[in-house]
Each structure stands twice: as structure tokens, then as C-alpha cells.
Design a protein around this motif. Structure first.
Motif, PDB file in Angstrom:
ATOM      1  N   SER A   1       0.810  -1.217   0.000  1.00 12.94           N
ATOM      2  CA  SER A   1       0.000   0.000   0.000  1.00 12.94           C
ATOM      3  C   SER A   1       0.847   1.273   0.000  1.00 12.94           C
ATOM      4  N   GLN A   2       1.958   1.272   0.711  1.00 15.90           N
ATOM      5  CA  GLN A   2       2.806   2.467   0.749  1.00 15.90           C
ATOM      6  C   GLN A   2       3.405   2.783  -0.621  1.00 15.90           C
ATOM      7  N   GLN A   3       3.688   1.762  -1.414  1.00 10.58           N
ATOM      8  CA  GLN A   3       4.262   1.976  -2.746  1.00 10.58           C
ATOM      9  C   GLN A   3       3.237   2.578  -3.706  1.00 10.58           C
ATOM     10  N   VAL A   4       1.974   2.401  -3.432  1.00  6.37           N
ATOM     11  CA  VAL A   4       0.903   2.911  -4.282  1.00  6.37           C
ATOM     12  C   VAL A   4       0.433   4.292  -3.823  1.00  6.37           C
ATOM     13  N   TRP A   5       0.394   4.510  -2.528  1.00  8.62           N
ATOM     14  CA  TRP A   5      -0.257   5.659  -1.905  1.00  8.62           C
ATOM     15  C   TRP A   5       0.175   7.004  -2.477  1.00  8.62           C
ATOM     16  N   SER A   6       1.462   7.249  -2.578  1.00  6.99           N
ATOM     17  CA  SER A   6       1.922   8.582  -2.989  1.00  6.99           C
ATOM     18  C   SER A   6       1.503   8.933  -4.416  1.00  6.99           C
ATOM     19  N   PHE A   7       1.327   7.936  -5.269  1.00  7.13           N
ATOM     20  CA  PHE A   7       0.907   8.218  -6.644  1.00  7.13           C
ATOM     21  C   PHE A   7      -0.572   8.575  -6.718  1.00  7.13           C
ATOM     22  N   LEU A   8      -1.303   8.272  -5.672  1.00  4.61           N
ATOM     23  CA  LEU A   8      -2.707   8.645  -5.599  1.00  4.61           C
ATOM     24  C   LEU A   8      -2.882   9.989  -4.892  1.00  4.61           C
ATOM     25  N   THR A   9      -2.114  10.234  -3.852  1.00  2.77           N
ATOM     26  CA  THR A   9      -2.265  11.475  -3.095  1.00  2.77           C
ATOM     27  C   THR A   9      -1.503  12.645  -3.703  1.00  2.77           C
ATOM     28  N   THR A  10      -0.584  12.378  -4.606  1.00 10.01           N
ATOM     29  CA  THR A  10       0.101  13.453  -5.330  1.00 10.01           C
ATOM     30  C   THR A  10      -0.656  13.667  -6.639  1.00 10.01           C
ATOM     31  N   ALA A  11      -1.729  14.437  -6.556  1.00 16.57           N
ATOM     32  CA  ALA A  11      -2.672  14.575  -7.669  1.00 16.57           C
ATOM     33  C   ALA A  11      -2.034  15.153  -8.927  1.00 16.57           C
TER      34      ALA A  11
END
Length: 169
Positions: A31-41
Motif C-alpha cells: 500500500s505504501q508503494q501505491v499511496w503517494s501516486f494517488l495522493t500526489t494529484a
């Protein structure tokens, strides 16, 4: 038991004008590897061609609870506010959701777009995105075949997985 989206009043699937649900379960990511690509719009357009012109408030780089932002998608200029944000941890499911709106009067569209990112056993991650919509444009989208929301959100999921895998190497 897998986790579910938490719906605000007025946006419960089955009680709205349109609903789309897409999910992937992928091995080799967490989940951490995916998260930033979703929250960095601002990076969305690099991996999801149906998003453009992302605008965040000055000084804001990542979406945060309460962030009001703008982007274009599905031909709609969308204003949005992040209404749920819980970063994933080893024991906590990641959640982000925004209320988005476009248009006025009879052409107004209101949406609740939610994401859930959940680590599973054996180094797998589950990414669920669901969106409910209200308004005349939502009724039109619900009756369009093939369904542009299902297809568009699948492209978003596929792009999110691809960019996360690319950076995980």
C-alpha cells in the motif's frame, strides 16, 4: 474479510444516479508503494490520460484532509474537496475520498469518489475505487454503453499499478 468504502449520506450506492466500482489485487506491491501516486494529484495525468489540469492550493504538494483542488476528467471541470484521508500503515487500511462537483442548476454533477488501499497476505495489495454520482449528467453517464466510468476508472487503476511497479524496482 476485506474492508469497504465508507459512504456519506446521499451517496450510498444503489441510491444515487450512477455508480462505478473497480478493483484490482496485485502481487509484488504494498500500500505504501501505491499511496503517494494517488495522493500526489499533480502526477495523475502522467499515468491516467483522462485527468488533466490538476490545480492544488499554493504550497500544497499532496492531497490532505480538507484540501480543495481542481482537475478535469471525463470532459468535466471538477472542483473537489478531500473529505477522508487515512494513510496506510502496516495495520491501517489507506483511505482517500473526495466530494467533487461540476456545473450548475440542471447540469450540476455531484460525486463522491473513494479509494481504499489494503495490504493483503503474501505481498499483495488491493486497490478499490468506487464513485457515486448525482445529477442529470450522472444519469446520462449511467445509460452510456460501454460505461465510461467503469472503463475510465479501470485505466486509472491500471496506470496507478504500472507507475507504482515502475518505481518499486
Amino acid at each position: 474479510m476485506m474492508n469497504a468504502i465508507q459512504w456519506p449520506q446521499g451517496y450510498l450506492p444503489g441510491q444515487t444516479d450512477n455508480f462505478a466500482s473497480n478493483e484490482v489485487i496485485v502481487s509484488g506491491l504494498n500500500s505504501q508503494q501505491v499511496w503517494s501516486f494517488l495522493t500526489t494529484a499533480t502526477v495523475w495525468p502522467t499515468y491516467y490520460k483522462n485527468s488533466s489540469d490538476v490545480q492544488l492550493p499554493e504550497g500544497v504538494e499532496e492531497l490532505q484532509l480538507g484540501t480543495v483542488f481542481f482537475f478535469k476528467t471525463f470532459g468535466f471541470p471538477v472542483d473537489a474537496e478531500v473529505v477522508e484521508l487515512v494513510a496506510p500503515t502496516a495495520t491501517q487500511v489507506g483511505r482517500i475520498a473526495w466530494h467533487g462537483w461540476a456545473g450548475e442548476g440542471d447540469s450540476r454533477l455531484d460525486v463522491h469518489h473513494a479509494w481504499l488501499i489494503e495490504d493483503l497476505s503474501e505481498y499483495r495489495v488491493r486497490i478499490l475505487t468506487q464513485e457515486t454520482q448525482n445529477g442529470a449528467p450522472a444519469i446520462e453517464l449511467a445509460n452510456t454503453k460501454p460505461n465510461p466510468m467503469i472503463n475510465g476508472h479501470q485505466e486509472w487503476l491500471d496506470g496507478l499499478v504500472a507507475i507504482a511497479k515502475q518505481h518499486a524496482k
